[in-house]
Design an enzyme around this catalytic site. Sequence first.
Site, mmCIF file in Angstrom:
data_model
loop_
_atom_site.group_PDB
_atom_site.id
_atom_site.type_symbol
_atom_site.label_atom_id
_atom_site.label_comp_id
_atom_site.label_asym_id
_atom_site.label_seq_id
_atom_site.Cartn_x
_atom_site.Cartn_y
_atom_site.Cartn_z
ATOM 1 N N CYS A 9 0.942 -1.292 -0.065
ATOM 2 C CA CYS A 9 0.015 0.067 0.034
ATOM 3 C C CYS A 9 0.773 1.239 -0.135
ATOM 4 C CB CYS A 9 -1.008 0.007 1.206
ATOM 5 S SG CYS A 9 -0.048 0.440 3.140
ATOM 6 N N ASN A 30 -8.095 4.789 -2.263
ATOM 7 C CA ASN A 30 -7.396 3.344 -1.612
ATOM 8 C C ASN A 30 -6.837 2.772 -2.881
ATOM 9 O OD1 ASN A 30 -6.547 1.593 0.375
ATOM 10 N ND2 ASN A 30 -8.700 0.933 0.893
#
Length: 464
Positions: A83, A405
């Site tokens: 991420c 995201n």
Amino acid sequence: MIQKNLRNINMFKAILTKDHLEKFKKYFLSDEKNLLAQNVCSKIDPFEVALSRKRIEETQHIYNSKIEAEAKPVTNQKNSGRCWLFAALNVIRLPVIKHFNLEDFEFSQGYLFFWDKIERCNYFLNNIVETAKRNEPVDGRLVSFLLYDPTCDGGQWDMIVNLINKHGLMPKKNFPESYSCEASARMNQVLKSKLREYAKAIRDLIQKGGSDGDVQKLVEEQMINIYRIVAICLGIPHDTFTWNYYDKNKFFHSIGPITPKEFYENHIKPLFNVDDKVCLVTDPRSTNQYGKAYTVDCLGNVVGGRRCIYNNQPVELLLELTAKSIKEGEAVWFGCEVSKRCASKIGIQDIKIHDFPLVFGVDIQTTMSKGDRLLYGESAMTHAMVFTAVHADETNEVQKLRVENSWGDDRGEKGYLLMTSEWFKEFTFEVVVDKKFVSEEVLDVFKQEPIVLPAWDPMGTLAC
């Protein structure tokens, strides 16, 4: 000596007797709501049961300050802990898309992942050498901590800077994903096994009196095998590449042949210079003062690269600078504890989104202060994402933020989450903004010699 002392202490023992268990059962059965909750939770995810319908109805994905244009496509890190790389590259691609007049664009996450694996394994082996020379015992807390997870996918902002400054960037079309990019567990299992084996070999050599030259030769031999494993799983990026693309007007363009570092230096750095960005954290523990710089022992990814420096500031300042950056058209990389009070399917991060007392009769996750949650292992940064919009009321107080995201477009609002400012204050731990938005007083903290936190400190947790 310890065992002898323990025998002389009257140990407190709260043994559960049959009477206790009958009492607990009686209390449970005395309230029919418990039976209803039991029936529902036996069929449905308890956190889904606790979702507040009222809060969902009150939530709207609408904002009054937003960056000029959000990027396409929505990215997906899949079954990997990348991420921090995805979030960074999602921020960097925004000015690139605008400058090159692109419809959509992605940098190669696999490219930075490849180099992070190589550099991170080498960093681990160097840590083993250093701790052996410190005479740290193999079963002591520090070496045990390092051996527990010799290499992982997670990372920090300063690690991103190290990778980009040393290895540059590459478009995704020039180095696409592999199976182990998207599902890294098996590759990591192989690497961790070898790294632990290599750690023993290094410590044995140093214990036998091996010279620095002997140790360096051994690490180099080990890294040959590490490189082979990573290359088999991820592929090897080309030394040079040519980027061919169409702009929005369907005109053809070509850049290259060019090295990834030249691509960053000549074409990306003028649009987004990673060295101009600063990472501010908020650690409210009473032991760690605001206005101080911190680092974490043995934390990093590139030997000889910059250290992970934490400039500790109040969370209100982080929120203020985030809003300021977005209003000036710049998205913000940030790290948070993503899973707490988060309804990921519908894309809401709100401390009121779950009504746990209604279901369980007790509340969770926000019953201790943020500082106490860090101390007691109840909280730590776990995930990195990107802020792209804010909504403020008539007094200019931020109410909510829009979050890009990297979990694909089937969660939230086509891949985007909504975060309330209350959630930000409870579960956000760091933000990255351009230094032009930050006061000299705060920037001066980076000039301090950082206080070194132990390797296992929660502020050393990596976003994945």
